[in-house]
Scaffold this motif. Sequence first.
Motif, PDB file in Angstrom:
ATOM      1  N   ILE A 148       3.619   6.635  -0.713  1.00  0.00           N
ATOM      2  CA  ILE A 148       4.324   6.719  -2.102  1.00  0.00           C
ATOM      3  C   ILE A 148       4.050   5.307  -2.727  1.00  0.00           C
ATOM      4  N   VAL A 149       4.739   4.257  -1.567  1.00  0.00           N
ATOM      5  CA  VAL A 149       4.943   3.177  -2.173  1.00  0.00           C
ATOM      6  C   VAL A 149       3.396   2.396  -2.552  1.00  0.00           C
ATOM      7  N   ASN A 150       2.515   2.616  -1.805  1.00  0.00           N
ATOM      8  CA  ASN A 150       1.031   2.116  -2.100  1.00  0.00           C
ATOM      9  C   ASN A 150       0.526   2.768  -3.310  1.00  0.00           C
ATOM     10  N   LEU A 151       0.532   4.054  -3.416  1.00  0.00           N
ATOM     11  CA  LEU A 151       0.366   4.882  -4.764  1.00  0.00           C
ATOM     12  C   LEU A 151       0.812   4.265  -5.968  1.00  0.00           C
ATOM     13  N   ALA A 152       2.306   3.780  -5.687  1.00  0.00           N
ATOM     14  CA  ALA A 152       2.783   3.412  -7.096  1.00  0.00           C
ATOM     15  C   ALA A 152       2.607   1.796  -7.263  1.00  0.00           C
ATOM     16  N   LEU A 153       2.230   1.115  -6.458  1.00  0.00           N
ATOM     17  CA  LEU A 153       2.568  -0.176  -6.595  1.00  0.00           C
ATOM     18  C   LEU A 153       1.264  -0.992  -6.506  1.00  0.00           C
ATOM     19  N   ARG A 154       0.338  -0.592  -5.581  1.00  0.00           N
ATOM     20  CA  ARG A 154      -0.682  -1.395  -5.170  1.00  0.00           C
ATOM     21  C   ARG A 154      -2.041  -1.213  -6.097  1.00  0.00           C
ATOM     22  N   ASP A 155      -2.629  -2.601  -6.276  1.00  0.00           N
ATOM     23  CA  ASP A 155      -3.855  -2.444  -7.015  1.00  0.00           C
ATOM     24  C   ASP A 155      -5.043  -2.395  -5.701  1.00  0.00           C
ATOM     25  N   PRO A 156      -5.683  -1.376  -5.780  1.00  0.00           N
ATOM     26  CA  PRO A 156      -6.746  -1.150  -4.480  1.00  0.00           C
ATOM     27  C   PRO A 156      -7.795  -2.159  -4.552  1.00  0.00           C
ATOM     28  N   LYS A 157      -7.990  -2.778  -5.748  1.00  0.00           N
ATOM     29  CA  LYS A 157      -9.260  -3.843  -5.965  1.00  0.00           C
ATOM     30  C   LYS A 157      -8.974  -5.178  -5.452  1.00  0.00           C
ATOM     31  N   THR A 158      -7.556  -5.524  -5.523  1.00  0.00           N
ATOM     32  CA  THR A 158      -7.097  -6.758  -5.168  1.00  0.00           C
ATOM     33  C   THR A 158      -5.963  -6.842  -3.980  1.00  0.00           C
ATOM     34  N   GLU A 159      -5.390  -5.842  -3.741  1.00  0.00           N
ATOM     35  CA  GLU A 159      -4.249  -6.088  -2.724  1.00  0.00           C
ATOM     36  C   GLU A 159      -4.338  -5.325  -1.663  1.00  0.00           C
ATOM     37  N   PRO A 160      -3.835  -5.761  -0.178  1.00  0.00           N
ATOM     38  CA  PRO A 160      -4.165  -4.841   0.810  1.00  0.00           C
ATOM     39  C   PRO A 160      -2.829  -4.020   0.884  1.00  0.00           C
ATOM     40  N   ARG A 161      -3.060  -2.748   1.714  1.00  0.00           N
ATOM     41  CA  ARG A 161      -1.980  -1.679   1.832  1.00  0.00           C
ATOM     42  C   ARG A 161      -0.739  -2.397   2.482  1.00  0.00           C
ATOM     43  N   LEU A 162       0.499  -1.858   1.923  1.00  0.00           N
ATOM     44  CA  LEU A 162       1.725  -2.470   2.575  1.00  0.00           C
ATOM     45  C   LEU A 162       2.187  -1.357   3.639  1.00  0.00           C
ATOM     46  N   LYS A 163       2.593  -1.830   4.760  1.00  0.00           N
ATOM     47  CA  LYS A 163       2.995  -1.278   5.835  1.00  0.00           C
ATOM     48  C   LYS A 163       4.434  -1.084   6.034  1.00  0.00           C
ATOM     49  N   ILE A 164       5.000  -0.010   6.495  1.00  0.00           N
ATOM     50  CA  ILE A 164       6.616  -0.041   6.681  1.00  0.00           C
ATOM     51  C   ILE A 164       6.676   0.527   8.097  1.00  0.00           C
TER      52      ILE A 164
END
Length: 253
Positions: free
Chosen positions: A125-141
């Motif tokens: 959910i965090v990655n879907l809501a916040l991350r730009d897949p073109k420029t940012e890596p996946r956040l891990k929890i």
Amino acid sequence: MSEQEKRITVEASNIDEALEEASRQLNVPVEKLRAQVISETREGFFGLFGSKKLKVEIRTIIDENKPDLISRGVEFVNGTLKLMNMNAEAEISESENNMLNIHGEDAGDYVVGRYGDCIRAMEYIVNLALRDPKTEPRLKIDSCGYRERRTKSLERLAEATARQALKFGRPVRLDPMASWERWVIHNTLKDREDVTTESIGEPPTRKVVVIPKFNPDNMRAAGPATMRIRAQKARNERRNMNRANNQQGRFKR
């Protein structure tokens, strides 16, 4: 191009397969890679028959917006935990890049969930809501050292599954896993000479298959299931070749 950035080109039938092959070659987790399809072809005569093949460029992600992404991630997760009335709090990990650590009274059982289901859902959910897949890596929890425990458990599972595949001489399928969990299985067994690993299926049901390697000195080592898979593959290749030859014969006439 940054000195830290790596690029390779691989051929595969789909993006997930290309990412996992690049992950093995570069020894980098899938979530730290970005894929771009260069070309798409079909094997066989004039592209009429055979399976689809993609040529994919894979590069490691160099994140210039990481501090902003992580700070937004911390704010998002803490807001979510508050709405759920959980006594837990997220903070930036000091030991690993792109990682948020959750600690507190409810950080163990409630945040992690059964078999890590809750923490995986929150990460998605965090990655879907916040991350730009073109420029940012996946956040891990992570929460209460769950990832470290899970990694050690997966390493033991990989070795045990390899022994099972060799004992019975057939492929063994594992349960569906997240991309980083599949990477642990692949990475654990990548240097073994007696088994190989493949990922099959589509997310979220994508899983790893551990396959005993063929031993010409011991036909039983491959097992009946493995031999059936190879025989079917050989039949398909012959059928495609015969179709292509027939088409060539028609054009000649």
